[in-house]
Write a protein that holds these residues in place. Structure first.
Motif, short mmCIF file in Angstrom:
data_model
loop_
_atom_site.label_atom_id
_atom_site.label_comp_id
_atom_site.label_asym_id
_atom_site.label_seq_id
_atom_site.Cartn_x
_atom_site.Cartn_y
_atom_site.Cartn_z
N LEU A 75 79.47 48.13 -35.63
CA LEU A 75 80.12 49.42 -35.39
C LEU A 75 79.10 50.49 -35.02
CD1 LEU A 75 82.78 49.42 -38.27
CD2 LEU A 75 83.08 48.77 -35.85
N LEU A 76 77.94 50.44 -35.66
CA LEU A 76 76.86 51.36 -35.31
C LEU A 76 76.48 51.18 -33.84
CD1 LEU A 76 74.51 53.34 -36.24
CD2 LEU A 76 73.16 51.24 -36.46
N THR A 77 76.40 49.94 -33.41
CA THR A 77 76.06 49.64 -32.01
C THR A 77 77.15 50.17 -31.08
OG1 THR A 77 74.80 47.70 -32.64
CG2 THR A 77 75.65 47.75 -30.38
N LEU A 78 78.40 49.96 -31.45
CA LEU A 78 79.51 50.42 -30.61
C LEU A 78 79.57 51.95 -30.53
CD1 LEU A 78 82.26 47.85 -31.62
CD2 LEU A 78 80.93 47.92 -29.50
N TYR A 79 78.95 52.62 -31.47
CA TYR A 79 78.83 54.08 -31.42
C TYR A 79 77.57 54.51 -30.64
CZ TYR A 79 77.74 58.83 -32.69
OH TYR A 79 77.41 60.15 -32.62
N ALA A 80 76.44 53.87 -30.94
CA ALA A 80 75.16 54.32 -30.40
C ALA A 80 75.04 54.13 -28.89
CB ALA A 80 74.00 53.59 -31.11
N PRO A 82 77.50 54.21 -26.37
CA PRO A 82 78.12 55.29 -25.60
C PRO A 82 77.47 56.65 -25.87
CG PRO A 82 79.80 54.01 -26.74
CD PRO A 82 78.48 53.53 -27.21
N ALA A 83 77.06 56.89 -27.12
CA ALA A 83 76.42 58.17 -27.44
C ALA A 83 75.15 58.32 -26.61
CB ALA A 83 76.10 58.24 -28.93
N GLY A 84 74.33 57.27 -26.57
CA GLY A 84 73.09 57.33 -25.78
C GLY A 84 73.36 57.53 -24.31
N TYR A 85 74.39 56.87 -23.82
CA TYR A 85 74.76 57.01 -22.41
C TYR A 85 75.18 58.45 -22.10
CZ TYR A 85 77.37 56.56 -18.07
OH TYR A 85 77.84 56.74 -16.80
N PHE A 86 76.06 59.00 -22.93
CA PHE A 86 76.55 60.35 -22.65
C PHE A 86 75.48 61.41 -22.88
CE2 PHE A 86 80.74 58.25 -23.21
CZ PHE A 86 81.20 58.49 -21.93
N TYR A 87 74.60 61.18 -23.84
CA TYR A 87 73.48 62.11 -24.02
C TYR A 87 72.63 62.19 -22.76
CZ TYR A 87 73.99 62.86 -29.08
OH TYR A 87 74.43 63.23 -30.32
N ILE A 88 72.26 61.06 -22.20
CA ILE A 88 71.38 61.08 -21.03
C ILE A 88 72.11 61.61 -19.80
CG2 ILE A 88 71.65 58.74 -20.09
CD1 ILE A 88 68.34 60.68 -20.70
N ARG A 89 73.39 61.33 -19.69
CA ARG A 89 74.18 61.86 -18.57
C ARG A 89 74.24 63.39 -18.61
NH1 ARG A 89 75.29 59.49 -14.12
NH2 ARG A 89 77.28 60.52 -13.99
N HIS A 96 69.48 61.08 -26.48
CA HIS A 96 69.44 59.72 -25.94
C HIS A 96 68.37 58.90 -26.66
CE1 HIS A 96 69.47 56.45 -23.03
NE2 HIS A 96 68.16 56.57 -22.92
N LYS A 97 67.21 59.49 -26.82
CA LYS A 97 66.10 58.80 -27.49
C LYS A 97 66.49 58.42 -28.92
CE LYS A 97 61.26 59.47 -28.74
NZ LYS A 97 60.12 60.39 -28.64
N ARG A 98 67.07 59.35 -29.66
CA ARG A 98 67.51 59.07 -31.04
C ARG A 98 68.52 57.94 -31.07
NH1 ARG A 98 67.79 64.53 -31.54
NH2 ARG A 98 70.04 64.46 -31.31
N SER A 99 69.50 57.99 -30.19
CA SER A 99 70.53 56.95 -30.14
C SER A 99 69.94 55.58 -29.84
CB SER A 99 71.59 57.28 -29.09
OG SER A 99 72.33 58.40 -29.46
#
Length: 128
Positions: A75-80, A82-89, A96-99
């Motif tokens: 579940l952490l992976t399924l959150y991290a 998309p979060a990383g993707y949207f942060y960098i976008r 993004h780095k944190r994610s």
């Protein structure tokens, strides 16, 4: 159902993800190669997390007679991802780095450590 096939599928996606993720942590960020490999890494991590949700827990407490604490890392992976993707976008490099660090450490290092512990399928494959 024989869940060994899911374990093989899981390994077939998580091993390349680990290699790519390790490489991405070590190289210069923001290059076209980083971006291309990053997409492959993120898709591999999403796929491997989804596969792992179909694999029943073998040790410890069970929830809904299927899930264990290790599934929280899926579940952490399924959150991290998309979060990383949207942060960098959005241009949020620090987010993004944190994610991506959370994804690598939680989704690969911690989960991988649990996967090789005695009583787990991967441990029996590696040790016998």
């Amino acid at each position: 159902m024989d869940y060994v096939y899911l374990a093989y599928l899981h390994l077939a996606t998580v091993v390349p993800a680990f290699l790519i993720g390790t490489y991405l942590l070590l190289v210069k960020k923001g290059t076209p190669k980083h971006k291309s490999l990053g997409k492959i890494y993120m898709l591999s991590m999403l796929f491997t997390a989804m596969v792992s949700l179909f694999m029943p827990a073998q040790l410890g407490s069970l929830f809904f007679n299927h899930f264990g604490y290790i599934h929280l890392l899926s579940l952490l992976t399924l959150y991290a991802v998309p979060a990383g993707y949207f942060y960098i976008r959005k241009g949020n490099v620090n987010g993004h780095k944190r994610s991506m660090i959370v994804l690598y450490c939680g989704g690969l290092i911690v989960a991988g450590t649990f996967a090789v512990m005695p009583g787990r399928l991967l441990h029996s494959w590696l040790v016998g």
